[in-house]
Enzyme design. Structure first.
Site, PDB file in Angstrom:
ATOM      1  N   HIS A 149       0.796  -1.232   0.000  1.00 34.72           N
ATOM      2  CA  HIS A 149       0.000   0.000   0.000  1.00 34.72           C
ATOM      3  C   HIS A 149       0.830   1.284   0.000  1.00 34.72           C
ATOM      4  CE1 HIS A 149       1.003  -0.208   4.260  1.00 34.72           C
ATOM      5  NE2 HIS A 149       0.715   1.078   4.321  1.00 34.72           N
TER       6      HIS A 149
HETATM    7  C1  UD1 Z   1      -1.983   5.090   6.184  1.00 40.63           C
HETATM    8  C2  UD1 Z   1      -0.659   5.550   6.796  1.00 40.63           C
HETATM    9  C3  UD1 Z   1       0.376   4.448   6.640  1.00 40.63           C
HETATM   10  C4  UD1 Z   1      -0.132   3.131   7.210  1.00 40.63           C
HETATM   11  C5  UD1 Z   1      -1.450   2.799   6.518  1.00 40.63           C
HETATM   12  C6  UD1 Z   1      -2.049   1.510   6.993  1.00 40.63           C
HETATM   13  C7  UD1 Z   1      -0.218   7.973   6.597  1.00 40.63           C
HETATM   14  C8  UD1 Z   1       0.618   8.972   5.921  1.00 40.63           C
HETATM   15  N1  UD1 Z   1      -0.138   6.726   6.095  1.00 40.63           N
HETATM   16  O1  UD1 Z   1      -1.759   4.918   4.790  1.00 40.63           O
HETATM   17  O2  UD1 Z   1       1.538   4.817   7.349  1.00 40.63           O
HETATM   18  O3  UD1 Z   1       0.817   2.130   6.968  1.00 40.63           O
HETATM   19  O4  UD1 Z   1      -2.366   3.871   6.792  1.00 40.63           O
HETATM   20  O5  UD1 Z   1      -3.095   1.135   6.135  1.00 40.63           O
HETATM   21  O6  UD1 Z   1      -0.896   8.289   7.540  1.00 40.63           O
HETATM   22  N2  UD1 Z   1      -8.977   4.435   1.919  1.00 40.63           N
HETATM   23  C9  UD1 Z   1     -10.207   3.854   1.846  1.00 40.63           C
HETATM   24  N3  UD1 Z   1     -10.809   3.497   3.018  1.00 40.63           N
HETATM   25  C10 UD1 Z   1     -10.225   3.699   4.232  1.00 40.63           C
HETATM   26  C11 UD1 Z   1      -8.971   4.300   4.271  1.00 40.63           C
HETATM   27  C12 UD1 Z   1      -8.350   4.660   3.110  1.00 40.63           C
HETATM   28  O7  UD1 Z   1     -10.764   3.654   0.780  1.00 40.63           O
HETATM   29  O8  UD1 Z   1     -10.823   3.323   5.260  1.00 40.63           O
HETATM   30  C13 UD1 Z   1      -8.300   4.793   0.656  1.00 40.63           C
HETATM   31  C14 UD1 Z   1      -8.655   6.168   0.180  1.00 40.63           C
HETATM   32  O9  UD1 Z   1      -8.656   6.159  -1.202  1.00 40.63           O
HETATM   33  C15 UD1 Z   1      -7.501   6.998   0.687  1.00 40.63           C
HETATM   34  C16 UD1 Z   1      -6.356   6.031   0.542  1.00 40.63           C
HETATM   35  O10 UD1 Z   1      -6.913   4.754   0.850  1.00 40.63           O
HETATM   36  O11 UD1 Z   1      -7.301   8.171  -0.038  1.00 40.63           O
HETATM   37  C17 UD1 Z   1      -5.196   6.305   1.451  1.00 40.63           C
HETATM   38  O12 UD1 Z   1      -5.624   6.370   2.820  1.00 40.63           O
HETATM   39  P1  UD1 Z   1      -4.736   7.187   3.879  1.00 40.63           P
HETATM   40  O13 UD1 Z   1      -5.316   7.056   5.233  1.00 40.63           O
HETATM   41  O14 UD1 Z   1      -4.508   8.569   3.383  1.00 40.63           O
HETATM   42  O15 UD1 Z   1      -3.338   6.458   3.814  1.00 40.63           O
HETATM   43  P2  UD1 Z   1      -2.956   4.897   3.773  1.00 40.63           P
HETATM   44  O16 UD1 Z   1      -2.390   4.614   2.429  1.00 40.63           O
HETATM   45  O17 UD1 Z   1      -4.056   4.013   4.278  1.00 40.63           O
END
Ligand code: UD1
Length: 391
Positions: free
Chosen positions: A224
């Site tokens: 991811h």
């Molecule tokens: C975040 C953390 C990362 C951690 C990871 C675990 C930061 C910078 N990154 O990354 O360190 O390893 O969580 O998973 O804080 N999304 C969904 N549903 C959700 C959450 C996210 O669809 O419940 C999708 C969305 O498109 C979102 C993308 O995932 O834009 C990224 O989510 P985000 O929380 O920004 O970062 P992660 O890649 O999950």
């Protein structure tokens, strides 16, 4: 902003903050240990809502028996600036309302830094669990979150001894730091007996359980990191390597929503469909533990999985160029393979020929970390002269 139970906790409680999936795993044992401490340490739980999908949030709360948060800030997704700013904007009134004795943050996600920053500026002490880890790669958003959170934390709990050296280099006084071990392993040891076997998880998702019971075993994949999944060429290369690896042994790929949407957007579905790659949605905590527990190896860019595989004695191939958790390489089962196809296949061959890297469980990864944190935190709070002023 939703106050989940409408109550306002007594002033002076320890405010524990979670935002994203790995935070839940780290905070669950801390909350239990605060409650079990003699005397009990009054606390409350704030969820920023950074992760919000059923599979990324609610499912983990249920698996880990986390209490319903006292407050959910419901920030959701956004760019780093938007997400961080929104957490800060919504967290400030929560601090004013609850007037905690300190704010406990875990790990390195955007919510960790955002809440720490709001707290320190309001004079509320910040406690950071999993302090001092460094990849020395400033292109990783998590590295920025780690460095900055540590700088503004009053009490820093570390998972491995090298973390104290990193903190010392950045000018953080040794008296602020306590080596307590790895709280993630508290969760792992508690829940491991209840994790369903991989075959059961596959069956539940409509796949042939026979895929994971062959002689060659199976690998578990998670992916991811922006550096692996946000660039079409890089993602294509990584998926091609996985496809090739799947000829050697079947792979179970628990796919993060970000990765799934990028695979679709970049037209790369062919690389994961069919063949011996089983694509599952993000798994609950217990399912993931069960998948890892029975695996021949894991291929991942997650920080948490590097630690969990070390604790379980399962060889881990880290699909990154660095790790902030060097003990998993020095003492554990982790090998940094980057995105190099040949390196990935060579380590898989090694695992298939002789079982791969064995390693040992690092110091204080013993299931007692949360209790050590609760004891230290209690003593530390007793030594503080008075509750912080709130503007
Ligand atoms: C975040 C953390 C990362 C951690 C990871 C675990 C930061 C910078 N990154 O990354 O360190 O390893 O969580 O998973 O804080 N999304 C969904 N549903 C959700 C959450 C996210 O669809 O419940 C999708 C969305 O498109 C979102 C993308 O995932 O834009 C990224 O989510 P985000 O929380 O920004 O970062 P992660 O890649 O999950």
């Amino acid at each position: 902003m939703i106050a989940c139970d409408g109550k306002v906790a007594a002033t002076g409680a320890v405010m524990c903050v979670v935002g994203a999936r790995p935070n839940f795993i780290k905070m669950a044992p801390i909350l239990r240990a605060l409650a079990a401490h003699t005397p009990p340490v009054s606390h409350l739980l704030v969820h920023t809502g950074q992760h919000y999908d059923q599979s990324m949030s609610e499912q983990l709360f249920a698996d880990l028996s986390l209490p319903r948060p006292d407050l959910n800030l419901e920030v959701g997704s956004g760019s780093h600036a938007v997400q961080t700013a929104e957490v800060m904007r919504r967290f400030e009134p929560a601090l004013d309302a609850y007037r905690p004795s300190c704010v406990v943050v875990v790990g390195d996600v955007n919510s960790t830094l955002a809440c720490a920053l709001v707290a320190v500026k309001k004079g509320v002490p910040v406690v950071h669990v999993e302090a001092g880890l460094r990849s020395f790669d400033r292109a990783m958003p998590e590295e920025i979150n780690r460095v900055l959170t540590d700088q503004i934390s009053d009490r820093l709990y570390t998972t491995e001894r090298s973390a104290a050296d990193n903190l010392a280099r950045e000018g953080i006084a040794a008296r602020r730091i306590a080596f307590v071990g790895n709280v993630m392993i508290d969760s792992l040891l508690l829940h491991r007996p209840h994790a369903p076997p991989a075959a059961v998880t596959l069956q539940r998702h409509g796949f042939d359980p026979g895929l994971v019971s062959g002689r060659e075993g199976y690998g578990v994949v998670t992916l991811h990191r922006p550096s692996n999944v946000d660039d079409p060429k890089v993602l294509r290369d990584v998926l091609s390597s996985l496809r090739e690896a799947s000829v050697r042994l079947p792979l179970v790929f628990a796919m993060h929503p970000r990765t799934r949407s990028n695979i679709e957007r970049f037209g790369l579905k062919d690389l994961v469909d069919g063949g011996r790659i089983v694509v599952l949605p993000p798994q609950g905590y217990l399912e993931m533990l069960g998948l890892l527990n029975g695996a021949a190896l894991a291929l991942t860019d997650s920080g948490g999985l590097q630690e969990e595989t070390t604790a379980l004695g399962v060889p881990c191939l880290t699909l990154r160029d660095s790790t902030e958790r060097p003990i998993t390489v020095a003492e554990g089962t982790n090998t940094i393979v980057g995105s190099d196809r040949a390196a990935i296949l060579a380590v898989i061959d090694e695992v298939q020929a002789g079982g791969g890297k064995r390693g040992r469980v690092p110091e204080l990864w013993d299931g007692g970390t949360a209790a050590r944190i609760a004891a230290d935190l209690w003593d530390w709070l007793q030594q503080r002269p008075h509750l912080p002023a709130v503007n």
